[in-house]
Write a protein that holds these residues in place. Structure first.
Motif, mmCIF file in Angstrom:
data_model
loop_
_atom_site.group_PDB
_atom_site.id
_atom_site.type_symbol
_atom_site.label_atom_id
_atom_site.label_comp_id
_atom_site.label_asym_id
_atom_site.label_seq_id
_atom_site.Cartn_x
_atom_site.Cartn_y
_atom_site.Cartn_z
ATOM 1 N N UNK A 39 8.205 0.670 1.983
ATOM 2 C CA UNK A 39 7.435 1.879 1.691
ATOM 3 C C UNK A 39 6.034 1.783 2.278
ATOM 4 N N UNK A 40 5.403 0.629 2.104
ATOM 5 C CA UNK A 40 4.055 0.433 2.650
ATOM 6 C C UNK A 40 4.073 0.625 4.168
ATOM 7 N N UNK A 41 5.129 0.082 4.803
ATOM 8 C CA UNK A 41 5.229 0.204 6.260
ATOM 9 C C UNK A 41 5.388 1.679 6.665
ATOM 10 N N UNK A 42 6.268 2.382 5.976
ATOM 11 C CA UNK A 42 6.535 3.790 6.331
ATOM 12 C C UNK A 42 5.305 4.667 6.091
ATOM 13 N N UNK A 43 4.623 4.433 4.980
ATOM 14 C CA UNK A 43 3.418 5.224 4.664
ATOM 15 C C UNK A 43 2.341 4.975 5.718
ATOM 16 N N UNK A 44 2.158 3.695 6.076
ATOM 17 C CA UNK A 44 1.134 3.352 7.070
ATOM 18 C C UNK A 44 1.451 4.004 8.412
ATOM 19 N N UNK A 45 2.718 4.042 8.780
ATOM 20 C CA UNK A 45 3.086 4.655 10.073
ATOM 21 C C UNK A 45 2.710 6.128 10.094
ATOM 22 N N UNK A 46 2.991 6.828 8.992
ATOM 23 C CA UNK A 46 2.653 8.261 8.936
ATOM 24 C C UNK A 46 1.136 8.468 8.949
ATOM 25 N N UNK A 47 0.409 7.622 8.198
ATOM 26 C CA UNK A 47 -1.062 7.742 8.167
ATOM 27 C C UNK A 47 -1.639 7.488 9.558
ATOM 28 N N UNK A 48 -1.149 6.424 10.191
ATOM 29 C CA UNK A 48 -1.692 6.065 11.510
ATOM 30 C C UNK A 48 -1.370 7.131 12.558
ATOM 31 N N UNK A 49 -0.187 7.731 12.463
ATOM 32 C CA UNK A 49 0.186 8.769 13.427
ATOM 33 C C UNK A 49 -0.763 9.965 13.335
ATOM 34 N N UNK A 50 -1.372 10.155 12.141
ATOM 35 C CA UNK A 50 -2.277 11.290 11.937
ATOM 36 C C UNK A 50 -3.751 10.884 11.971
ATOM 37 N N UNK A 51 -4.046 9.618 12.191
ATOM 38 C CA UNK A 51 -5.438 9.154 12.155
ATOM 39 C C UNK A 51 -6.043 9.302 10.778
ATOM 40 N N UNK A 52 -5.190 9.281 9.735
ATOM 41 C CA UNK A 52 -5.648 9.537 8.365
ATOM 42 C C UNK A 52 -6.025 8.230 7.658
ATOM 43 N N UNK A 53 -6.855 8.385 6.637
ATOM 44 C CA UNK A 53 -7.248 7.232 5.824
ATOM 45 C C UNK A 53 -6.090 6.816 4.909
ATOM 46 N N UNK A 54 -5.870 5.514 4.811
ATOM 47 C CA UNK A 54 -4.909 4.979 3.840
ATOM 48 C C UNK A 54 -5.724 4.283 2.758
ATOM 49 N N UNK A 55 -5.585 4.765 1.535
ATOM 50 C CA UNK A 55 -6.347 4.194 0.411
ATOM 51 C C UNK A 55 -5.388 3.468 -0.539
ATOM 52 N N UNK A 56 -5.673 2.202 -0.822
ATOM 53 C CA UNK A 56 -4.766 1.411 -1.657
ATOM 54 C C UNK A 56 -5.570 0.534 -2.613
ATOM 55 N N UNK A 57 -5.038 0.339 -3.843
ATOM 56 C CA UNK A 57 -5.645 -0.631 -4.762
ATOM 57 C C UNK A 57 -5.256 -2.021 -4.280
ATOM 58 N N UNK A 58 -6.230 -2.899 -4.130
ATOM 59 C CA UNK A 58 -5.932 -4.215 -3.555
ATOM 60 C C UNK A 58 -6.491 -5.328 -4.444
ATOM 61 N N UNK A 59 -5.601 -6.218 -4.871
ATOM 62 C CA UNK A 59 -6.007 -7.439 -5.574
ATOM 63 C C UNK A 59 -7.058 -7.166 -6.650
ATOM 64 N N UNK A 60 -6.674 -6.276 -7.561
ATOM 65 C CA UNK A 60 -7.627 -5.853 -8.606
ATOM 66 C C UNK A 60 -7.684 -6.874 -9.745
#
Ligand code: ZN
Length: 430
Positions: free
Chosen positions: A191-212
């Motif tokens: 899922x992370x891979x697929x979401x990132x591909x769509x975001x990158x194709x649009x030059x969009x920001x990907x926002x994720x909670x990381x190591x909270x």
């Protein structure tokens, strides 16, 4: 014209007095009005007080005004599962609209001109954001909702986000749409891979909670044999524009990965402190050259949306942890709340310079917190160590006045407060 202008430009100039000229949505000139008088036909307003860039909130879930203070005293996992999610499961679109509207009122009236939001219910969130006049980056939340069907699975929510991006990105010149995979432990690697591909194709920001939290990091290590930053890098999720919220439990190797991919970080010291998650390594993040801004997180874990508190906490914790008053300068703290946030979001906001959006705020300085102000350094000190939302009188976003004399001009703050107060009662009922 004001008694002082904090430019937060490359030289952190403080002008006393100063003036900011804007034409339409953009700033056209910033300087000393005594040396360079305004041209013929320019409307000059003598404001007094202090002008500065609007504050930039890099991570929030502002519709959670509806569950403000829920689950106080619980650690993150129990806080979510026992207190927040049961109430959120009862939310209607109208609830979310009013929750986001009240959040926007609170953000704007306390001097925040840009907010980066992650939440479900994209329709009402976007409607409320656009109506308020605030500048926003909205990344609809994507994860498998526990116990739900296909419509609440990551593939369906990703499809929704792609559609929302294609329809809404750039709306009113103030809304950007991004992608919000919740976290490495709530979205599977494919899922992370697929979401990132769509975001990158649009030059969009990907926002994720990381190591909270430490517990979440243990879970990711056990499940995947690597840390969350490493996992995200390995599935290609760090290759585009990435904003990591929190980044509390990161070791040196994780910082190397984040620096290699130029990951922006939303530092949320208030939320991390209230939930007992820990203290992020702010000075290490900055020393690695990472872009860092500040986030309020949601009002259930803060509990207010006052970025002044985050700025002060960030500076206090950095100095206290290092046992060094030089660990983070006052100017650096102000940058985190303004220009740093703009850099994290990839927006030219957070600084008063010609050519940038006219997103600025006025504070009154006829208050004990600003007396005395003998030198520019002391004035800066008052702003960082004693600045507060109640001193904000006027707010402009893209040259439009969205708060005047402490009240929102485009939305009804009193109604939003009444709606949320009444709707929250239904959510809490079992
Ligand atoms: Zn969050």
């Amino acid at each position: 014209m004001a008694d002082a202008v904090f430019t937060v430009d490359g030289d952190d100039r403080i002008l006393q007095p100063g003036a900011v000229e804007f034409d339409g949505e953009l700033i056209t000139w910033v300087g000393d009005p005594g040396r360079e008088p305004a041209g013929v036909g320019t409307e000059v307003r003598e404001l007094g007080g202090l002008l500065m860039p609007g504050l930039v909130n890099c991570h929030g879930h502002s519709p959670m005004t509806l569950v403000r203070s829920a689950g106080d005293g619980l650690p993150l996992e129990r806080w979510l599962s026992e207190s927040v999610w049961p109430r959120e499961a009862r939310l209607s679109d109208d609830d979310v609209f009013w929750g986001m509207t009240l959040g926007a009122v609170e953000l704007l009236c306390n001097g925040t001109t840009t907010t980066c939001e992650q939440y479900r219910h994209p329709g009402p969130v976007i409607e409320a954001l656009v109506a308020s006049g605030i500048r926003a980056v909205f990344t609809p939340g994507i994860f498998d909702v526990p116990g739900s069907g296909r419509e609440d699975s990551w593939p369906a929510l990703l499809e929704d986000t792609c559609r929302i991006f294609d329809e809404m990105d750039g709306r009113e010149g103030r809304l950007q749409v991004g992608f919000g995979p919740h976290a490495a432990y709530t979205v599977p690697p494919e899922g992370l891979r697929a979401i990132a591909e769509e975001a990158q194709a649009r030059g969009a920001l990907l926002q994720i909670h990381l190591s909270e939290t430490e517990a979440e990091c243990r879970l990711v290590e056990e499940r995947f044999g690597k840390s969350a930053p490493r996992l995200l890098a390995d599935v290609g999720a760090l290759a585009g524009r990435v904003l990591a919220a929190h980044a509390v439990w990161v070791d040196d190797a994780d910082l190397d990965v984040m620096a290699e991919f130029d990951v922006g970080v939303a530092h949320c010291p208030g939320s991390n402190g209230k939930l007992g998650s820990g203290v992020a390594r702010l000075t290490d993040l900055l020393d690695r050259g990472l872009r860092v801004g500040l986030g309020t997180d949601g009002p259930a874990s803060n509990d207010d949306l006052h970025l002044w508190d985050e700025m002060r906490l960030a500076a206090i914790l950095a100095r206290a942890v290092a046992a060094d008053p030089g660990a983070l300068s006052s100017a650096a703290a102000l940058r985190l709340a303004t220009r740093g946030g703009g850099e994290v979001l990839g927006l030219p906001v957070g600084s008063l310079e010609a050519g940038r959006p006219a997103d600025l705020i006025r504070l009154r300085t006829d208050d004990a917190r600003f007396v005395p102000s003998v030198t520019p350094a002391e004035l800066l000190g008052h702003l960082v160590w004693a600045g507060a939302g109640y001193l904000v009188t006027d707010v402009w976003v893209g040259g439009s006045m969205v708060v005047e004399a402490g009240r929102c001009t485009l939305i009804d703050g009193a109604r939003a407060q009444a709606e949320v107060a009444q709707r929250a009662r239904r959510l809490i009922a079992s």
